[in-house]
Write an enzyme that holds these catalytic residues in place. Structure first.
Site, PDB file in Angstrom:
ATOM      1  N   ALA A  10      45.431 -54.515  42.029  1.00 43.78           N
ATOM      2  CA  ALA A  10      44.358 -55.516  41.527  1.00 43.78           C
ATOM      3  C   ALA A  10      43.365 -56.188  42.473  1.00 43.78           C
ATOM      4  O   ALA A  10      43.773 -56.665  43.471  1.00 43.78           O
ATOM      5  CB  ALA A  10      45.124 -56.504  40.727  1.00 43.78           C
ATOM      6  N   CYS A  11      42.333 -56.219  42.332  1.00 45.76           N
ATOM      7  CA  CYS A  11      41.114 -56.813  43.121  1.00 45.76           C
ATOM      8  C   CYS A  11      40.618 -58.019  42.465  1.00 45.76           C
ATOM      9  O   CYS A  11      40.673 -58.060  41.171  1.00 45.76           O
ATOM     10  CB  CYS A  11      40.208 -55.518  43.825  1.00 45.76           C
ATOM     11  N   ILE A  12      39.706 -58.449  43.184  1.00 39.99           N
ATOM     12  CA  ILE A  12      39.142 -59.820  42.611  1.00 39.99           C
ATOM     13  C   ILE A  12      38.123 -59.543  41.411  1.00 39.99           C
ATOM     14  O   ILE A  12      38.283 -60.035  40.305  1.00 39.99           O
ATOM     15  CB  ILE A  12      38.395 -60.677  43.726  1.00 39.99           C
TER      16      ILE A  12
END
Lengths: 104, 153
Positions: A10-12
């Site tokens: 998960a990234c921003i």
């Protein structure tokens, strides 16, 4: 039997690094002969969701995340490596090796 | 109109300066081609780079920005005559920048699916090699990317 890894990425923004990290983990896990399943928590929501039985059967968990993991309770009690997505994009092999080192 | 077309590929662009100069030039090119506000675009690119570099290694970067009011994503490519210092993960300078310009609130999963496929492809060494080999030829780059990802016409 091949060691089993489950991972969450998960990234921003949830657009690119979530999927790059997922792909790189798969690439290097396969190269080293481990089983892996990667759940992506991106802009499209949760994809390739890990079932509780898959998590329970895993030898080790990798969180490659720059943000909070959704539904973290599922992973309670599991040996878990937590890294950022960039680290995994940069060096997928190192992330896999570090995770395996937790259980060897 | 589709997410990716030949008009959004600019090869051998000469930049004198650093990453910020490159982002500014990219914003101008894509703003002009796609009717986007150049200032908003460069601000979007810069804000994202501040979070963490988009230079993921092998001479390739993927600057991205979210733009209010944009109807559909734009994927564009700029290649540079001189490699640009990008604070990349492998510390190598960047020769190819692939811009991902997204609508601010895009409920369209097809758009996101296209971008996620592209992102996954970036981890494929062969794909990166093909990009590098095609970096002076817009048509070649177009072919490499469209062969890898199905864009909607």
């Amino acid at each position: 039997m091949a060691k089993k890894i489950v991972a969450v990425t998960a990234c921003i923004a949830g657009i690119a690094h979530t999927y790059m990290a997922a792909e790189n983990l798969k690439k290097f896990a396969k190269k080293e002969g481990y089983d892996i399943k990667v759940e992506t928590q991106g802009a499209m929501g949760v994809e390739n969701r890990l079932s509780q039985s898959e998590i329970d059967a895993a030898d080790v968990v990798i969180f490659a995340v720059d943000t909070n993991v959704q539904e973290p309770d599922r992973f309670e009690g599991k040996k878990t490596l937590k890294v950022g997505t960039s680290e995994v994009v940069k060096d997928g092999k190192s992330a896999i090796d570090q995770a395996i080192a937790l259980i060897n | 109109m589709k997410e990716f077309d030949l008009n959004n590929i600019f090869t051998d662009v000469s930049i004198t300066g650093n990453k910020n100069d490159a982002l500014k030039k990219m914003a101008e090119l894509f703003a002009h081609e796609n009717g986007i506000d150049a200032k908003a675009l460069v601000q979007g690119f810069e804000a994202r780079e501040k979070e963490s570099t988009t230079g993921f290694g092998n001479g390739v970067a993927i600057p991205h920005a979210k733009i209010n009011g944009l109807q559909q994503p734009v994927v564009g490519i700029v290649t540079f005559t001189q490699p640009i210092e990008w604070e990349s993960l492998d510390e190598e300078p960047v020769e190819i920048a692939i811009a991902l310009i997204m609508p601010l609130d895009d409920p369209n999963k097809e758009h996101l699916t296209v971008l996620s496929k592209l992102a996954r492809k970036l981890m494929d060494d062969e794909f990166i090699k093909d990009l590098q080999n095609g970096r002076h030829d817009a048509k070649k780059l177009y072919e490499v990317v469209t062969n890898a990802i199905e864009f909607k016409a």
